[in-house]
Design an enzyme around this catalytic site. Sequence first.
Site, PDB file in Angstrom:
ATOM      1  N   HIS A 240       0.860  -1.094  -0.078  1.00  0.00           N
ATOM      2  CA  HIS A 240       0.044   0.025   0.006  1.00  0.00           C
ATOM      3  C   HIS A 240       0.800   1.245  -0.049  1.00  0.00           C
ATOM      4  O   HIS A 240       0.388   2.314   0.645  1.00  0.00           O
ATOM      5  CB  HIS A 240      -0.985  -0.108   1.110  1.00  0.00           C
ATOM      6  CG  HIS A 240      -1.942  -1.100   1.011  1.00  0.00           C
ATOM      7  ND1 HIS A 240      -2.689  -1.463   2.188  1.00  0.00           N
ATOM      8  CD2 HIS A 240      -2.519  -1.717  -0.019  1.00  0.00           C
ATOM      9  CE1 HIS A 240      -3.479  -2.557   2.041  1.00  0.00           C
ATOM     10  NE2 HIS A 240      -3.465  -2.766   0.463  1.00  0.00           N
ATOM     11  N   ASP A 257       0.440   1.164  -9.490  1.00  0.00           N
ATOM     12  CA  ASP A 257      -1.101   0.912  -9.319  1.00  0.00           C
ATOM     13  C   ASP A 257      -1.730   2.038  -9.514  1.00  0.00           C
ATOM     14  O   ASP A 257      -1.609   2.823  -8.225  1.00  0.00           O
ATOM     15  CB  ASP A 257      -1.064   0.230  -8.076  1.00  0.00           C
ATOM     16  CG  ASP A 257      -2.442  -0.658  -7.888  1.00  0.00           C
ATOM     17  OD1 ASP A 257      -3.472  -0.265  -8.862  1.00  0.00           O
ATOM     18  OD2 ASP A 257      -2.457  -1.402  -7.215  1.00  0.00           O
ATOM     19  N   HIS A 347      -1.259 -11.560  -0.998  1.00  0.00           N
ATOM     20  CA  HIS A 347      -2.501 -11.097  -1.201  1.00  0.00           C
ATOM     21  C   HIS A 347      -3.280 -11.868  -2.376  1.00  0.00           C
ATOM     22  O   HIS A 347      -2.857 -12.827  -2.909  1.00  0.00           O
ATOM     23  CB  HIS A 347      -2.520  -9.651  -1.728  1.00  0.00           C
ATOM     24  CG  HIS A 347      -1.719  -9.237  -2.868  1.00  0.00           C
ATOM     25  ND1 HIS A 347      -2.326  -9.835  -4.324  1.00  0.00           N
ATOM     26  CD2 HIS A 347      -0.598  -8.873  -3.488  1.00  0.00           C
ATOM     27  CE1 HIS A 347      -1.607  -9.388  -5.180  1.00  0.00           C
ATOM     28  NE2 HIS A 347      -0.660  -8.621  -4.712  1.00  0.00           N
ATOM     29  N   HIS A 351     -10.556  -8.423  -6.810  1.00  0.00           N
ATOM     30  CA  HIS A 351     -11.765  -8.073  -6.205  1.00  0.00           C
ATOM     31  C   HIS A 351     -12.590  -7.594  -7.029  1.00  0.00           C
ATOM     32  O   HIS A 351     -12.338  -7.210  -8.471  1.00  0.00           O
ATOM     33  CB  HIS A 351     -11.367  -6.968  -5.272  1.00  0.00           C
ATOM     34  CG  HIS A 351     -10.561  -5.915  -5.866  1.00  0.00           C
ATOM     35  ND1 HIS A 351     -10.813  -4.778  -6.661  1.00  0.00           N
ATOM     36  CD2 HIS A 351      -9.044  -5.619  -6.068  1.00  0.00           C
ATOM     37  CE1 HIS A 351      -9.956  -4.145  -7.127  1.00  0.00           C
ATOM     38  NE2 HIS A 351      -8.855  -4.783  -6.705  1.00  0.00           N
ATOM     39  N   HIS A 358     -12.481  -1.246  -4.818  1.00  0.00           N
ATOM     40  CA  HIS A 358     -12.948  -2.595  -4.042  1.00  0.00           C
ATOM     41  C   HIS A 358     -14.417  -2.616  -4.106  1.00  0.00           C
ATOM     42  O   HIS A 358     -15.043  -2.277  -3.298  1.00  0.00           O
ATOM     43  CB  HIS A 358     -12.246  -2.719  -2.668  1.00  0.00           C
ATOM     44  CG  HIS A 358     -10.789  -2.785  -2.889  1.00  0.00           C
ATOM     45  ND1 HIS A 358      -9.843  -2.986  -1.585  1.00  0.00           N
ATOM     46  CD2 HIS A 358     -10.104  -2.734  -3.934  1.00  0.00           C
ATOM     47  CE1 HIS A 358      -8.891  -2.941  -2.157  1.00  0.00           C
ATOM     48  NE2 HIS A 358      -8.843  -3.074  -3.349  1.00  0.00           N
ATOM     49  N   GLU A 381      -4.724  -9.633 -10.495  1.00  0.00           N
ATOM     50  CA  GLU A 381      -3.646  -9.042 -10.119  1.00  0.00           C
ATOM     51  C   GLU A 381      -2.559  -9.698  -9.323  1.00  0.00           C
ATOM     52  O   GLU A 381      -2.452  -9.428  -8.054  1.00  0.00           O
ATOM     53  CB  GLU A 381      -3.913  -7.920  -9.464  1.00  0.00           C
ATOM     54  CG  GLU A 381      -4.921  -7.940  -8.264  1.00  0.00           C
ATOM     55  CD  GLU A 381      -5.179  -6.435  -7.482  1.00  0.00           C
ATOM     56  OE1 GLU A 381      -4.291  -5.872  -7.091  1.00  0.00           O
ATOM     57  OE2 GLU A 381      -6.459  -6.114  -7.431  1.00  0.00           O
ATOM     58  N   TYR A 385       6.635 -10.576  -4.469  1.00  0.00           N
ATOM     59  CA  TYR A 385       7.407  -9.435  -3.827  1.00  0.00           C
ATOM     60  C   TYR A 385       8.553  -9.965  -2.797  1.00  0.00           C
ATOM     61  O   TYR A 385       8.384 -10.672  -2.060  1.00  0.00           O
ATOM     62  CB  TYR A 385       6.455  -8.531  -3.030  1.00  0.00           C
ATOM     63  CG  TYR A 385       5.090  -8.070  -3.546  1.00  0.00           C
ATOM     64  CD1 TYR A 385       5.175  -7.143  -4.160  1.00  0.00           C
ATOM     65  CD2 TYR A 385       4.017  -9.319  -3.615  1.00  0.00           C
ATOM     66  CE1 TYR A 385       3.646  -6.942  -4.865  1.00  0.00           C
ATOM     67  CE2 TYR A 385       2.884  -8.756  -4.269  1.00  0.00           C
ATOM     68  CZ  TYR A 385       2.678  -7.668  -5.060  1.00  0.00           C
ATOM     69  OH  TYR A 385       1.561  -7.497  -5.689  1.00  0.00           O
ATOM     70  N   GLU A 405      -2.036  -6.167 -13.149  1.00  0.00           N
ATOM     71  CA  GLU A 405      -3.225  -5.895 -12.651  1.00  0.00           C
ATOM     72  C   GLU A 405      -4.041  -5.564 -14.105  1.00  0.00           C
ATOM     73  O   GLU A 405      -3.702  -4.547 -14.631  1.00  0.00           O
ATOM     74  CB  GLU A 405      -3.434  -5.051 -11.669  1.00  0.00           C
ATOM     75  CG  GLU A 405      -5.069  -4.801 -11.401  1.00  0.00           C
ATOM     76  CD  GLU A 405      -5.371  -3.998  -9.956  1.00  0.00           C
ATOM     77  OE1 GLU A 405      -4.411  -3.027  -9.755  1.00  0.00           O
ATOM     78  OE2 GLU A 405      -6.230  -4.272  -9.318  1.00  0.00           O
TER      79      GLU A 405
HETATM   80  N1  GLY Z   1      -5.565  -0.256  -6.221  1.00  0.00           N
HETATM   81  C1  GLY Z   1      -6.085  -1.110  -5.360  1.00  0.00           C
HETATM   82  C2  GLY Z   1      -6.083  -2.564  -5.611  1.00  0.00           C
HETATM   83  O1  GLY Z   1      -5.204  -3.037  -6.615  1.00  0.00           O
HETATM   84  O2  GLY Z   1      -6.779  -3.444  -5.074  1.00  0.00           O
HETATM   85 MN    MN Z   2      -4.678  -1.919  -8.219  1.00  0.00          MN
HETATM   86 MN    MN Z   3      -7.059  -3.884  -7.577  1.00  0.00          MN
END
Ligand code: GLY
Ligand code: MN
Ligand code: MN
Length: 439
Positions: A240, A257, A347, A351, A358, A381, A385, A405
């Site tokens: 983030h 992103d 992750h 979503h 989201h 996505e 990492y 993504e």
């Molecule tokens: N940009 C927020 C996500 O990829 O979930």
């Molecule tokens: Mn994103």
């Molecule tokens: Mn996303």
Amino acid sequence: MNKQEFFRRRKQLMEMMDPGSVAILPAAPMRIRNRDVEYQYRQDSDFYYLTGFSEHDAVTVMIPGREHGEYILFCREHDPEKALWNGPHAGQEGAVAHFGADDSFPIDDIDDILPGMLEGKDRVYYTMGNHPDFDQRLIGWVNRLRKQARAGVHTPGEFVALDHLLHELRLFKSPEELRAMRKAARISAKAHCRAMKKCKPGLREYQIEAELLYSFMQQGARFTAYSSIVGGGANGCILHYIDNQDVLQDGDLLLIDAGAELEHYASDITRTFPVNGRFSKEQRALYEIVLEAQLAAIEAVRPGNHWNDPHNAAVRVITAGLKSVGLLKGSVDKLIKSEAYKPFYMHRTGHWLGMDVHDVGDYKIDDEWRLLEPGMVLTVEPGIYIGASMSKVASKWHNIGIRIEDDVLVTKEGHEVLSAGVPKAVDEIEALMAGKAKA
Ligand code: GLY
Ligand code: MN
Ligand code: MN
């Protein structure tokens, strides 16, 4: 978005409501950033979905079957004095003339008028917890009515979550919504291409962010759908990361992103590319794994597959890939079972995407992953990492953070990638950055 679209949504919602019920939804409050300075206002997505009304200090009430009109909008009265400072707002006349309200009242009169609308109703559709101040006011109105029970006033006995109905509607995108989402994704894709072309060692991350914002706005998208992540090297491993302050270094990757919001619809694109335009051996090896995982996950987006199928596909490719470069050892099935990939890929693969980045909608139904159906839009996505804190991993892999993504619509036949306008293959990216390809 045209008026009929909002009318259709309200009609759909009211058809889902039980007889003798009322739905209540407040607008998002205006928020203060710091003394006398307000944040840029963004309407609550549920509220906007039903009304197309982007003012604050508003409440909508829907009462199926009400003789004087089913769709009521409380909003600010027209005030020439205030209009001088802040510009005009719709007022009661505008609410009816331009926003299709059957009836509109000044928001300042809501205490006197709204309790009467609850009288004689059995059920109130309302989402508790989103706006605590408004929750209290609503409870106050209901209590006021309850006190009049001996005088024969019938008070609603049941509160039902409105978002349950609304979010199921929002999950399935209409042709109008898809038009906006395709456009938002196209704009973002073009902005990502610009960022790739402008990137070079020595720039600050926020200078690349500036290129994205410039491109969004030049193309007609005034807002981003979320704070842009522009992270070079180690920062690309911070999921983030939004500081976007550091200097971009020769030899590092840059993870961006970023997505534009258009007509209240989000796009959400991530690309990762080398700051100097050429992938190193290690960067390329991991990048190819993430890309293969992303393509496999996108392939799994089709009707009849369930929500978790794309994730499972991505996890399998990533696990096998990490094994192939020597970062994991053992049988792929066992490594998946023991979640050995998780230190590298922590992750989920996506979503729902819509008015909120989201977006709303259940992922499970009766505890089972829900099936994908045409009209749903999701992101795909996956990433890898490897921060420098992963001391057991050889240092040649450190500070490589990669995510790819795209925004994907489920169609009858399979899927459509809405964000296909920005390259993701290694040679395409290198060609674009070298000025040898147009995008
Ligand atoms: N940009 C927020 C996500 O990829 O979930
Ligand atoms: Mn994103
Ligand atoms: Mn996303």
